[in-house]
Design an enzyme around this catalytic site. Structure first.
Site, PDB file in Angstrom:
ATOM      1  N   ARG A  52      -7.980   1.296  13.444  1.00 20.11           N
ATOM      2  CA  ARG A  52      -7.854   1.930  12.237  1.00 20.11           C
ATOM      3  C   ARG A  52      -8.082   1.104  10.888  1.00 20.11           C
ATOM      4  O   ARG A  52      -8.639   1.716  10.056  1.00 20.11           O
ATOM      5  CB  ARG A  52      -6.407   2.678  12.063  1.00 20.11           C
ATOM      6  N   ARG A 100     -11.478  -8.025 -13.965  1.00 18.53           N
ATOM      7  CA  ARG A 100     -11.296  -6.797 -13.708  1.00 18.53           C
ATOM      8  C   ARG A 100     -12.333  -5.685 -14.416  1.00 18.53           C
ATOM      9  O   ARG A 100     -12.704  -5.973 -15.364  1.00 18.53           O
ATOM     10  CB  ARG A 100      -9.937  -6.161 -14.593  1.00 18.53           C
ATOM     11  N   HIS A 102     -14.033  -2.004 -12.683  1.00 12.49           N
ATOM     12  CA  HIS A 102     -13.479  -0.905 -11.645  1.00 12.49           C
ATOM     13  C   HIS A 102     -14.672  -0.956 -10.654  1.00 12.49           C
ATOM     14  O   HIS A 102     -14.207  -0.664  -9.616  1.00 12.49           O
ATOM     15  CB  HIS A 102     -13.796   0.632 -12.183  1.00 12.49           C
ATOM     16  N   LYS A 149      -6.051   4.545   5.209  1.00  9.70           N
ATOM     17  CA  LYS A 149      -4.797   3.951   4.930  1.00  9.70           C
ATOM     18  C   LYS A 149      -4.742   3.259   3.907  1.00  9.70           C
ATOM     19  O   LYS A 149      -4.708   1.835   3.674  1.00  9.70           O
ATOM     20  CB  LYS A 149      -4.183   3.207   6.524  1.00  9.70           C
ATOM     21  N   LEU A 207      -3.296  11.123   7.398  1.00 12.20           N
ATOM     22  CA  LEU A 207      -3.529   9.836   7.891  1.00 12.20           C
ATOM     23  C   LEU A 207      -3.567  10.102   9.604  1.00 12.20           C
ATOM     24  O   LEU A 207      -2.532  10.565   9.987  1.00 12.20           O
ATOM     25  CB  LEU A 207      -2.201   8.849   7.734  1.00 12.20           C
TER      26      LEU A 207
HETATM   27  N1  PDD Z   1       3.423   4.651   7.268  1.00 14.57           N
HETATM   28  N2  PDD Z   1       1.227   9.341   7.477  1.00 14.57           N
HETATM   29  C1  PDD Z   1       1.326   8.340   6.377  1.00 14.57           C
HETATM   30  C2  PDD Z   1       1.185   8.875   4.949  1.00 14.57           C
HETATM   31  C3  PDD Z   1       1.816   7.035   6.483  1.00 14.57           C
HETATM   32  O1  PDD Z   1       2.089   6.322   5.376  1.00 14.57           O
HETATM   33  C4  PDD Z   1       2.245   7.004   7.941  1.00 14.57           C
HETATM   34  C5  PDD Z   1       2.656   5.429   8.246  1.00 14.57           C
HETATM   35  C6  PDD Z   1       2.003   7.875   8.926  1.00 14.57           C
HETATM   36  C7  PDD Z   1       2.384   7.303  10.450  1.00 14.57           C
HETATM   37  O2  PDD Z   1       1.444   6.764  10.784  1.00 14.57           O
HETATM   38  P1  PDD Z   1       1.716   5.439  12.002  1.00 14.57           P
HETATM   39  O3  PDD Z   1       2.003   6.177  13.194  1.00 14.57           O
HETATM   40  O4  PDD Z   1       0.249   4.872  12.259  1.00 14.57           O
HETATM   41  O5  PDD Z   1       2.668   4.492  11.461  1.00 14.57           O
HETATM   42  C8  PDD Z   1       1.393   9.041   8.556  1.00 14.57           C
HETATM   43  C9  PDD Z   1       3.650   3.408   7.326  1.00 14.57           C
HETATM   44  C10 PDD Z   1       4.557   3.186   8.465  1.00 14.57           C
HETATM   45  C11 PDD Z   1       4.355   2.926   6.152  1.00 14.57           C
HETATM   46  O6  PDD Z   1       3.351   3.196   5.149  1.00 14.57           O
HETATM   47  O7  PDD Z   1       5.223   2.159   5.939  1.00 14.57           O
END
Ligand code: PDD
Length: 283
Positions: A52, A100, A102, A149, A207
């Site tokens: 990912r 800096r 963008h 992410k 996500l």
């Molecule tokens: N967060 N959705 C969002 C918006 C997230 O930030 C996360 C994970 C998940 C779950 O994804 P996973 O199963 O891969 O952890 C879903 C992490 C844990 C964090 O930001 O701390």
């Protein structure tokens, strides 16, 4: 035990580990991240997290800062150096340090790689599982690329704080049509009135959770009816059970949504069985 952090190839004492003021992660949130769970000294789901990360980086025009094998070595090393038995490893990759502006730096700069490790108390987690947690619903005000992410988490931060202020564990984000997208840092699930496991499709701007995918794989062929579709807040409040998934909480029962009791108001049997199944498979 003194903690250590990893910054740009070096392990440093946690308190003196620093990033540059013109790091694009700091300036623009021009960076992506992963959170790995560590359970009884083992790192869970290393390969899907790295996959990912690679995908998130590709979506912002970046490659991996080093090979999967080398990154894996560092993730293991940070666990060892911090003597982590149970907890989380945080890994962030930014576009690097540059004046800096963008737009991307005109000449390639070295990506910044930051890693920290933090322990968690399994006894405290067990209490949350036994009691279940409360969630509140708030409008989803995020952008159209929640599949990346990204560390640009301000909307998530504001939602989580609303939950904290309301005495809840998590905020479920709700789109303009009244459907739950996901939690501020978790994926959202229900066991519907008809008994189906329902969670939003990863094609619908959420996500792609590693825990979500791991759970689906763990229960494949076990007779559950799984519906990857959106569910509304109204449907959630009528559900038999509800739960959330994330690396930071595995499978965690939700017992109230906006103070409405879900099912009996106690962690449901399906949720607890799924948690066991997930941990047996991944943990
Ligand atoms: N967060 N959705 C969002 C918006 C997230 O930030 C996360 C994970 C998940 C779950 O994804 P996973 O199963 O891969 O952890 C879903 C992490 C844990 C964090 O930001 O701390």
């Amino acid at each position: 035990m003194p903690r250590e952090a990893f910054v740009d190839g070096r392990y440093l004492p946690f308190d003196s580990a620093k990033v540059h003021v013109e790091d694009r992660g700091l300036q623009f949130s021009d960076s992506v991240y992963e959170v790995f769970a560590v359970r009884e000294g083992r790192i869970l789901e290393m390969a899907p997290h790295l996959a990912r990360l690679k995908r998130s980086l590709a979506e912002i025009g970046q490659g991996m800062p080093m090979s999967d094998a080398a990154l894996g070595v560092h993730v293991r090393e940070i666990v060892l150096r911090n003597r982590l038995a149970d907890g989380l490893v945080y890994l962030q990759v930014t576009r690097g340090v540059s004046k800096r502006d963008h737009a991307f730096p005109a000449t390639a700069v070295r990506q910044s790689v930051i890693m920290t490790a933090r322990s968690a108390d399994p006894a405290k987690a067990a209490k949350s599982v036994a009691a279940g947690v409360a969630v509140i619903c708030v409008p989803d005000i995020r952008w159209g690329r929640c599949d990346i992410k990204s560390t640009a988490l301000l909307a998530n931060v504001l939602a989580k704080q609303q939950a904290r202020t309301a005495g809840a564990y998590e905020a479920w984000l709700v789109d303009e049509s009244g459907f739950v997208t996901e939690g501020s840092s978790t994926n959202a699930w229900i066991v519907s009135e008809a008994g189906a496991l329902v969670t939003r499709s990863i094609r619908d701007n959420i996500l792609p959770g590693v825990t979500r995918a791991g759970l689906l794989a763990a229960i494949a062929g076990e007779g559950y009816t799984v519906e990857e579709r959106s569910f509304s807040v109204v449907e959630a409040k009528k559900a038999r059970e509800a739960f959330i998934t994330a690396a930071s909480s595995f499978v965690l029962p939700v017992v109230t949504v906006d103070s409405t009791k879900i099912g009996t108001g106690r962690p449901g049997p399906v949720t607890l069985a799924l948690r066991e199944r997930y941990l047996a498979e991944a943990g």
